[in-house]
Design a protein around this motif. Structure first.
Motif, mmCIF file in Angstrom:
data_model
loop_
_atom_site.group_PDB
_atom_site.id
_atom_site.type_symbol
_atom_site.label_atom_id
_atom_site.label_comp_id
_atom_site.label_asym_id
_atom_site.label_seq_id
_atom_site.Cartn_x
_atom_site.Cartn_y
_atom_site.Cartn_z
ATOM 1 N N ARG A 31 -26.281 53.129 41.678
ATOM 2 C CA ARG A 31 -24.901 53.504 41.361
ATOM 3 C C ARG A 31 -24.110 53.557 42.665
ATOM 4 N N LYS A 32 -22.931 52.933 42.641
ATOM 5 C CA LYS A 32 -22.053 52.935 43.812
ATOM 6 C C LYS A 32 -20.658 53.355 43.370
ATOM 7 N N GLU A 33 -20.086 54.320 44.068
ATOM 8 C CA GLU A 33 -18.720 54.771 43.800
ATOM 9 C C GLU A 33 -17.838 54.332 44.961
ATOM 10 N N ILE A 34 -16.704 53.704 44.631
ATOM 11 C CA ILE A 34 -15.747 53.285 45.659
ATOM 12 C C ILE A 34 -14.354 53.742 45.242
ATOM 13 N N SER A 35 -13.496 54.007 46.225
ATOM 14 C CA SER A 35 -12.131 54.432 45.909
ATOM 15 C C SER A 35 -11.242 54.234 47.126
ATOM 16 N N GLY A 36 -9.952 54.303 46.878
ATOM 17 C CA GLY A 36 -8.986 54.164 47.954
ATOM 18 C C GLY A 36 -7.595 54.474 47.430
ATOM 19 N N GLY A 37 -6.617 54.440 48.312
ATOM 20 C CA GLY A 37 -5.260 54.776 47.890
ATOM 21 C C GLY A 37 -4.208 54.054 48.697
ATOM 22 N N GLU A 38 -2.984 54.151 48.209
ATOM 23 C CA GLU A 38 -1.820 53.563 48.882
ATOM 24 C C GLU A 38 -0.664 54.553 48.802
ATOM 25 N N ARG A 39 0.182 54.524 49.800
ATOM 26 C CA ARG A 39 1.304 55.470 49.857
ATOM 27 C C ARG A 39 2.433 55.147 48.876
ATOM 28 N N GLU A 40 2.658 53.862 48.609
ATOM 29 C CA GLU A 40 3.756 53.461 47.712
ATOM 30 C C GLU A 40 3.249 52.368 46.798
ATOM 31 N N THR A 41 3.073 52.699 45.521
ATOM 32 C CA THR A 41 2.482 51.759 44.586
ATOM 33 C C THR A 41 2.859 52.149 43.165
ATOM 34 N N THR A 42 2.237 51.506 42.191
ATOM 35 C CA THR A 42 2.427 51.875 40.782
ATOM 36 C C THR A 42 1.061 52.064 40.134
ATOM 37 N N ASN A 43 1.050 52.688 38.993
ATOM 38 C CA ASN A 43 -0.200 52.899 38.271
ATOM 39 C C ASN A 43 -0.860 51.561 37.928
ATOM 40 N N ASN A 44 -0.076 50.594 37.446
ATOM 41 C CA ASN A 44 -0.660 49.294 37.092
ATOM 42 C C ASN A 44 -1.283 48.597 38.298
ATOM 43 N N ARG A 45 -0.645 48.714 39.459
ATOM 44 C CA ARG A 45 -1.222 48.107 40.660
ATOM 45 C C ARG A 45 -2.553 48.775 41.017
#
Length: 143
Positions: A31-45
């Motif tokens: 099992r591998k969990e990956i994640s990340g984020g962006e400062r300005e985006t939309t839910n669909n993106r």
């Protein structure tokens, strides 16, 4: 071909606004969990990014079952919107440019390497791995 089970989710504090994405990849007992984020985006993106990052994490062609609570993504493939978009020069039936074209094109390119099936799951229900993806995506939203 190896089979990989994937759960994905995206989150956005405001829409648009800061957002996060997450994926859980399951292969046999691994099992591998990956994640990340962006400062300005939309839910669909963020929903699209989660699927893209999951497929990018695969080291060889696989049979992939992507579980998503995003009707936007699942319906695109179940109803073949992407085929019509490409045929019409990336314009929707209502003659508007397809939103998130860059991400759709990247996803379609990655899908050429794998056999991908999309499975709709109910969000915020009793699907444990979908709920875990939601937690990871929300935690990845930049503060």
């Amino acid at each position: 071909m190896d089979e990989v089970i994937v759960y994905t989710d995206g989150a956005c504090s405001y829409n648009p606004g800061p957002g996060g994405w997450a994926a859980i990849l399951l292969h046999g007992s691994r099992r591998k969990e990956i994640s990340g984020g962006e400062r300005e985006t939309t839910n669909n993106r963020m929903e699209l990014t989660a699927v893209i990052r999951a497929l990018e994490a695969l080291k060889k062609p696989c049979r992939v079952k992507v579980h998503s609570d995003s009707a936007y993504i699942v319906n695109c493939f179940k109803q073949k919107w992407h085929v019509k978009w490409q045929k019409n020069g990336w314009v929707t039936a209502s003659k508007k440019p397809v939103e998130n074209k860059d991400l759709w094109q990247r996803l379609l390119e990655l899908m050429k390497q794998h056999e991908v099936e999309f499975i709709k799951v109910k969000g915020h229900s009793d699907v444990e791995l979908n709920n875990r993806c939601d937690e990871l995506a929300r935690a990845a939203v930049p503060r």
